[in-house]
Write an enzyme that holds these catalytic residues in place. Structure first.
Site, PDB file in Angstrom:
ATOM      1  N   GLU A 178       1.939  38.908   2.240  1.00 33.91           N
ATOM      2  CA  GLU A 178       1.322  37.934   1.338  1.00 33.91           C
ATOM      3  C   GLU A 178       2.343  36.967   0.762  1.00 33.91           C
ATOM      4  OE1 GLU A 178      -2.826  39.738  -0.453  1.00 33.91           O
ATOM      5  OE2 GLU A 178      -1.077  39.658  -1.754  1.00 33.91           O
ATOM      6  N   HIS A 192       5.896  57.730  20.574  1.00 29.62           N
ATOM      7  CA  HIS A 192       5.041  58.097  21.705  1.00 29.62           C
ATOM      8  C   HIS A 192       3.866  57.143  21.868  1.00 29.62           C
ATOM      9  CE1 HIS A 192       7.049  62.024  22.430  1.00 29.62           C
ATOM     10  NE2 HIS A 192       7.403  61.842  21.166  1.00 29.62           N
ATOM     11  N   LYS A 235     -13.266  35.557   1.959  1.00 26.39           N
ATOM     12  CA  LYS A 235     -14.186  35.781   0.841  1.00 26.39           C
ATOM     13  C   LYS A 235     -15.272  34.708   0.803  1.00 26.39           C
ATOM     14  CE  LYS A 235     -10.673  37.945  -2.119  1.00 26.39           C
ATOM     15  NZ  LYS A 235      -9.945  37.844  -3.404  1.00 26.39           N
TER      16      LYS A 235
END
Length: 445
Positions: free
Chosen positions: A287, A308, A422
């Protein structure tokens, strides 16, 4: 206290190149100290550790005791910086199997409000049906969708199960001092409240009540956590010479690697308890730096597990990465590899060795292999998992992030891109006030 080693980057960048950042770093630190850079309204974290009073810590500890004495389970309702810091510290310091232990010294800590999964929330409410539970509602505004939705469900269930009077005692709000839905609700219901400072953004808030209260409820020493952060504040201060300042060196090194084409930083641990420290770090740097079409992409792996899965890519994939390894010097327990007469697994060469020695050789072998494969490596040594050391680690990353963002030429303290999803979500849900956006988005579907 933690230490930083950047020697395994010098095959890719020069020591002189890193040292040449001294003037740039000094300018960045002055911008932080004097508040002359972008985002200067959100610098409250900078000297927070050294300014936290004993009275404030005592208030937090007293409230934590009320929750511990009255709750089997405490739900931390928050998203992003409103829960990741607390979870990072709690999981780093907890027994890996706390959840399954019969004798518990603190409430079980569960997290909600960080997703909108109906199954998750349903299963949580089902689990809580026969539990004495409390809630720490962490939201500056009280209208963040994920957290507000979860809190609405949890508030009702807590009141229904435990009664309004008990609910008032076991629901705590960490929110804005004066405004917002969470503040209005807390004042109306009579909840105990703690303030999120206006000048501290969510991802830098772990040393405010946002992080400190849940950590204290979980049974950990927040006084020591703050002390570790305060000592790191001094060690990373603007008056500390560049060559002795770990935050300055880390910020300079990662920016030089970025300028040399290393666009992805992978935070590595060899201790599964540090998984959520990595999650917190990803938000902090993602951010703060990912804007203006710039920024190092923060990724993380838990080794040796992810060797792995991601090990192949790291060893031989595109050479656009560098690693920062959090190395744990001392573990809490001792366990030796036993001798086996049949030796069908071929592990008798390890008999008598501690499991931690095997892990450390895996760490060293991995670092050597990755450096040989073209991946620069930095190493942060954490003496042991303790409140003091974790507090220092978190502040180190915060201070380095502020410096690094200014070196990159961005505002490290805003996050305008977070609003895009949003707006679309509210338009799709027909939220009042989003009628025009709803029409526009429907035309795209």
């Amino acid at each position: 206290m933690i230490s930083l080693n950047i020697e395994k980057t010098f095959g890719f960048i020069s020591k002189e190149k890193v040292s040449a950042y001294e003037a740039e770093v000094k300018a960045a630190q002055e911008m932080l100290e004097k508040g002359t850079g972008e985002g200067n309204d959100f610098l409250g974290w900078l000297h927070l550790p050294s300014s936290i009073s004993k009275e404030h810590l005592a208030d937090l500890n007293a409230t934590a005791k009320v929750l511990r004495d009255n709750c089997e389970v405490v739900i931390v309702a928050g998203i992003g910086g409103s829960y990741l810091g607390a979870r990072a510290v709690i999981e780093a310091l907890s027994n890996s199997f706390t959840w399954l232990q019969d004798k518990k010294t603190a409430p079980v800590m569960i997290y909600a409000g960080h997703n909108i999964s109906e199954d998750y929330l349903y299963e949580l409410t089902e689990y809580l049906k026969d539990k004495k539970f409390g809630v720490i509602n962490i939201s500056k505004s009280g209208t963040t969708t994920e957290t507000a939705l979860a809190f609405r469900l949890l508030k009702k269930q807590c009141e229904d199960q435990r009664g309004k009077e008990t609910a008032k005692k076991v629901i705590v709000a960490v929110t804005d001092a004066k405004k917002g839905a969470a503040r209005v609700t807390a004042d109306k219901e009579g909840y105990k409240t703690f303030i999120i400072p206006d000048n501290v953004g969510g991802r830098f808030s772990v040393l405010t009540p946002v992080g400190l209260l849940p950590i204290a409820v979980a049974g950990f020493d927040i006084d020591k956590l703050v002390a570790g952060a305060a000592d790191m504040e001094k060690a990373c201060g603007s008056d500390v010479p560049f060559a002795e300042n770990p935050a300055a060196i880390y910020a300079a090194t990662r920016n030089e690697l970025y300028r040399q084409g290393k666009k992805i930083e992978i935070l590595v641990n060899f201790c599964p308890k540090l998984h959520y420290v990595s999650e917190w770090w990803k938000q902090l740097y993602g951010e703060s730096e990912g804007k203006d079409n710039k920024g190092i992409f923060p990724a993380s792996v838990d080794f040796s597990t992810d060797l792995h899965s991601m090990g192949q890519w790291i060893q031989e994939g595109e050479r656009s990465i560098f690693e920062t390894v959090i190395s744990l010097d001392k573990v809490d327990h001792k366990l030796e590899v036993p001798f086996d007469e049949a030796n069908l697994d071929g592990l008798n060469f390890l008999a008598g060795k501690r499991v931690d020695e095997v892990n450390k050789m895996a760490e060293l072998g991995t670092q050597l292999a990755h450096v040989d494969g073209g991946v620069p490596n930095m190493r942060i040594v954490l003496p042991e998992l303790s409140e003091y050391n974790i507090g220092g680690l978190l502040y180190f990353f915060e201070k380095a992030c502020g410096i690094s963002g200014y070196l990159l030429g961005v505002n490290p303290f805003n996050q305008p891109g977070v609003e895009a999803y949003k707006k679309n979500m509210f338009a799709l849900l027909n939220k009042p006030g989003y009628e025009e956006e709803s029409k526009a988005i429907q035309a795209k579907l």
